[in-house]
Design an enzyme around this catalytic site. Structure first.
Site, PDB file in Angstrom:
ATOM      1  N   ARG A 102       0.883  -1.181   0.000  1.00  0.00           N
ATOM      2  CA  ARG A 102       0.000   0.000   0.000  1.00  0.00           C
ATOM      3  C   ARG A 102       0.908   1.214   0.000  1.00  0.00           C
ATOM      4  O   ARG A 102       1.673   1.423   0.955  1.00  0.00           O
ATOM      5  CB  ARG A 102      -0.902  -0.014   1.228  1.00  0.00           C
ATOM      6  N   HIS A 129      -7.228   0.960  -6.639  1.00  0.00           N
ATOM      7  CA  HIS A 129      -7.425   0.052  -5.502  1.00  0.00           C
ATOM      8  C   HIS A 129      -8.067  -1.227  -6.056  1.00  0.00           C
ATOM      9  O   HIS A 129      -9.233  -1.515  -5.801  1.00  0.00           O
ATOM     10  CB  HIS A 129      -8.308   0.737  -4.452  1.00  0.00           C
ATOM     11  N   GLN A 132      -9.901  -3.858  -3.845  1.00  0.00           N
ATOM     12  CA  GLN A 132     -11.221  -3.369  -3.457  1.00  0.00           C
ATOM     13  C   GLN A 132     -12.223  -3.614  -4.583  1.00  0.00           C
ATOM     14  O   GLN A 132     -13.338  -4.103  -4.355  1.00  0.00           O
ATOM     15  CB  GLN A 132     -11.131  -1.865  -3.135  1.00  0.00           C
ATOM     16  N   ASP A 224     -17.336   7.025  -1.522  1.00  0.00           N
ATOM     17  CA  ASP A 224     -16.095   6.875  -0.758  1.00  0.00           C
ATOM     18  C   ASP A 224     -15.802   8.229  -0.111  1.00  0.00           C
ATOM     19  O   ASP A 224     -16.428   9.244  -0.436  1.00  0.00           O
ATOM     20  CB  ASP A 224     -14.953   6.423  -1.701  1.00  0.00           C
ATOM     21  N   CYS A 264     -16.349   1.552   0.226  1.00  0.00           N
ATOM     22  CA  CYS A 264     -15.188   0.692   0.513  1.00  0.00           C
ATOM     23  C   CYS A 264     -14.796   0.718   1.978  1.00  0.00           C
ATOM     24  O   CYS A 264     -14.110  -0.177   2.444  1.00  0.00           O
ATOM     25  CB  CYS A 264     -14.016   1.124  -0.359  1.00  0.00           C
ATOM     26  N   ARG A 292     -13.635  -8.740   0.839  1.00  0.00           N
ATOM     27  CA  ARG A 292     -12.201  -8.507   0.618  1.00  0.00           C
ATOM     28  C   ARG A 292     -11.434  -9.801   0.890  1.00  0.00           C
ATOM     29  O   ARG A 292     -10.499 -10.147   0.176  1.00  0.00           O
ATOM     30  CB  ARG A 292     -11.690  -7.390   1.551  1.00  0.00           C
TER      31      ARG A 292
HETATM   32  N1   CP Z   1     -11.236  -0.347   2.057  1.00  0.00           N
HETATM   33  C1   CP Z   1      -9.977  -0.441   2.523  1.00  0.00           C
HETATM   34  O1   CP Z   1      -9.022  -0.656   1.789  1.00  0.00           O
HETATM   35  O2   CP Z   1      -9.871  -0.308   3.875  1.00  0.00           O
HETATM   36  P1   CP Z   1      -8.509  -0.153   4.702  1.00  0.00           P
HETATM   37  O3   CP Z   1      -7.927   1.177   4.336  1.00  0.00           O
HETATM   38  O4   CP Z   1      -8.933  -0.220   6.145  1.00  0.00           O
HETATM   39  O5   CP Z   1      -7.592  -1.270   4.327  1.00  0.00           O
HETATM   40  N1  NVA Z   2      -9.955   6.651  -1.344  1.00  0.00           N
HETATM   41  C1  NVA Z   2      -9.562   6.185  -0.026  1.00  0.00           C
HETATM   42  C2  NVA Z   2      -9.785   4.717   0.091  1.00  0.00           C
HETATM   43  C3  NVA Z   2      -9.447   4.125   1.425  1.00  0.00           C
HETATM   44  C4  NVA Z   2      -9.611   2.634   1.458  1.00  0.00           C
HETATM   45  C5  NVA Z   2      -8.110   6.547   0.241  1.00  0.00           C
HETATM   46  O1  NVA Z   2      -7.278   6.412  -0.670  1.00  0.00           O
HETATM   47  O2  NVA Z   2      -7.823   6.985   1.346  1.00  0.00           O
END
Ligand code: CP
Ligand code: NVA
Length: 305
Positions: A102, A129, A132, A224, A264, A292
Site C-alpha cells: 500500500r 485500488h 477493493q 467513498d 469501501c 475482501r
Molecule cells: N477499504 C480499505 O481498503 O480499507 P482499509 O484502508 O482499512 O484497508
Molecule cells: N480513497 C480512499 C480509500 C481508502 C480505502 C483513500 O485512498 O484513502
C-alpha cells in the site's frame, strides 16, 4: 497473472475467473474450511498508509489457506526513503513468495513489481485500488447474478477507488456513471481506458456533475471518502465542495427500488454517507468488507503456483 497492480491490466476473462474462484473459495470456507493451498507460502505486507480491512483480510486469507503473512508498518520499511524501492523489492523476494504493498504514488508499486522476482499486489495506491474493486464486483455479482447491463453509479471524488470500480464495471459490461464536482474528476487517462473497456464489453461510461441524474435507474450507488489518505491538507476545502454529493436517504430514494449502497470504508458518517443509509436496508457495506477476504484469497491462489 504475474502481478495484480490494476484492474486495467486484467482481461475480462481473468477477472471473471478470479470472481468464480473467489465464490468457490468463499463457499468452501463457509462449509468445511479451505484446504491449505498456500502451505509454506509467505506474504509480505508493506504499508505506507494505515489500514484495517486490507491488512486483516490479507492476513486472515493467508492463515485460512495454510500460509503466513508478515505486516511491515510505514515505520519499518520507509519505501524509497530508508532504502530504495529496487533494493526493498530484491531483499523481500529472497524471503517471501508474494508482496502486497500500500503506497502513496502508484509508480512505487510499479517499481516494486519491476524489481521483485515474486508477484506484487497493489493494496491501494493514489491511482487505484484493484483488490477493493474485485471485492466490490463479487458483492454486486452475489446480489444481481452478473455485472453485465447493470447501472453502477459512483457519487463523490474521482479517486483511486472510483478508477478501479469504473474499470471493473467497464470490463464486465456494466454501465458506469460517476457524478463528481468540477475539479475532482477521474484522471483523464483512466477515463480513456474506461471507454475502451466499455466499448469492448458492451458497457458504457457517463461522466456527470448532477448526483440526482446519476442515480436515476441505478442498481448500485457507491461512494467513498471526500478526502483520501495523503490529501489531509485539503480536507477543509473538500468539506465545502462535496456536501451536494452526500449519499443520503433522499438520494437513494431516487434510484431503483432494489438499489444497493456500497462504500469501501472507512466511512465518514455524516459526510459522504449518512448513518441512515449506511445502516439501512440497501446497505451492503459489511458484506462488501467481508468479501475482501474471499476476493483476495482468489488473487493469492492465482498468483502463487
Ligand atoms: N477499504 C480499505 O481498503 O480499507 P482499509 O484502508 O482499512 O484497508
Ligand atoms: N480513497 C480512499 C480509500 C481508502 C480505502 C483513500 O485512498 O484513502
Amino acid at each position: 497473472m504475474n502481478n495484480f497492480l490494476t484492474i486495467a491490466d486484467c482481461s475480462p476473462q481473468e477477472l471473471q475467473g478470479l470472481l468464480d474462484l473467489a465464490l468457490e473459495l468463499k463457499q468452501e470456507y463457509k462449509s468445511q474450511g479451505n484446504p491449505p493451498l498456500l502451505k509454506g507460502k509467505a506474504l509480505a505486507m508493506v504499508f505506507q498508509k494505515p489500514s484495517l480491512r486490507t491488512r486483516v483480510s490479507f492476513e486472515m486469507a493467508m492463515q485460512h489457506l495454510g500460509g503466513h503473512a508478515l505486516y511491515l508498518s510505514p515505520f519499518e520499511i520507509g519505501l524509497g526513503k530508508r532504502e530504495s524501492i529496487a533494493d526493498v523489492a530484491r531483499v523481500l523476494s529472497g524471503y517471501v513468495d508474494v508482496i502486497m504493498a500500500r503506497v502513496f504514488e502508484h509508480a512505487h508499486v510499479v517499481e516494486l513489481a519491476k524489481w521483485a522476482s515474486v508477484p506484487v499486489i497493489n493494496g491501494l495506491s493514489d491511482y487505484s485500488h484493484p483488490c477493493q474493486a474485485l471485492a466490490d464486483a463479487l458483492t454486486i455479482l452475489e446480489e444481481f447474478g452478473a455485472l453485465k447491463g447493470l447501472n453502477i453509479t459512483y457519487v463523490g471524488d474521482g479517486n483511486n477507488v472510483a478508477v478501479s470500480l469504473m474499470h471493473i464495471a467497464a470490463k464486465l459490461g456494466a454501465n458506469f456513471t460517476i457524478a463528481n464536482p468540477a475539479g475532482y474528476d477521474l484522471p483523464e487517462a483512466a477515463v480513456k481506458l474506461g471507454y475502451e473497456f466499455a466499448q469492448a464489453s458492451g458497457g458504457s461510461i457517463r461522466l456527470l456533475r448532477d448526483p440526482h441524474e446519476a442515480v436515476r435507474e441505478a442498481h448500485v450507488i457507491y461512494t467513498d471518502t471526500w478526502t483520501s489518505m495523503g490529501q489531509e491538507e485539503e480536507a477543509e476545502q473538500r468539506r465545502q465542495v462535496f456536501p451536494p454529493y452526500q449519499v443520503n436517504a433522499q438520494l437513494v430514494a431516487e434510484a431503483r427500488p432494489d438499489v444497493i449502497v456500497m462504500h469501501c470504508l472507512p466511512a465518514h458518517r455524516g459526510e459522504e454517507i449518512t448513518d441512515e443509509v449506511a445502516d439501512g436496508p440497501p446497505s451492503r457495506l459489511f458484506p462488501q468488507a467481508e468479501n475482501r477476504l474471499h476476493a483476495q484469497k482468489a488473487i493469492l491462489v492465482r498468483l502463487l503456483p
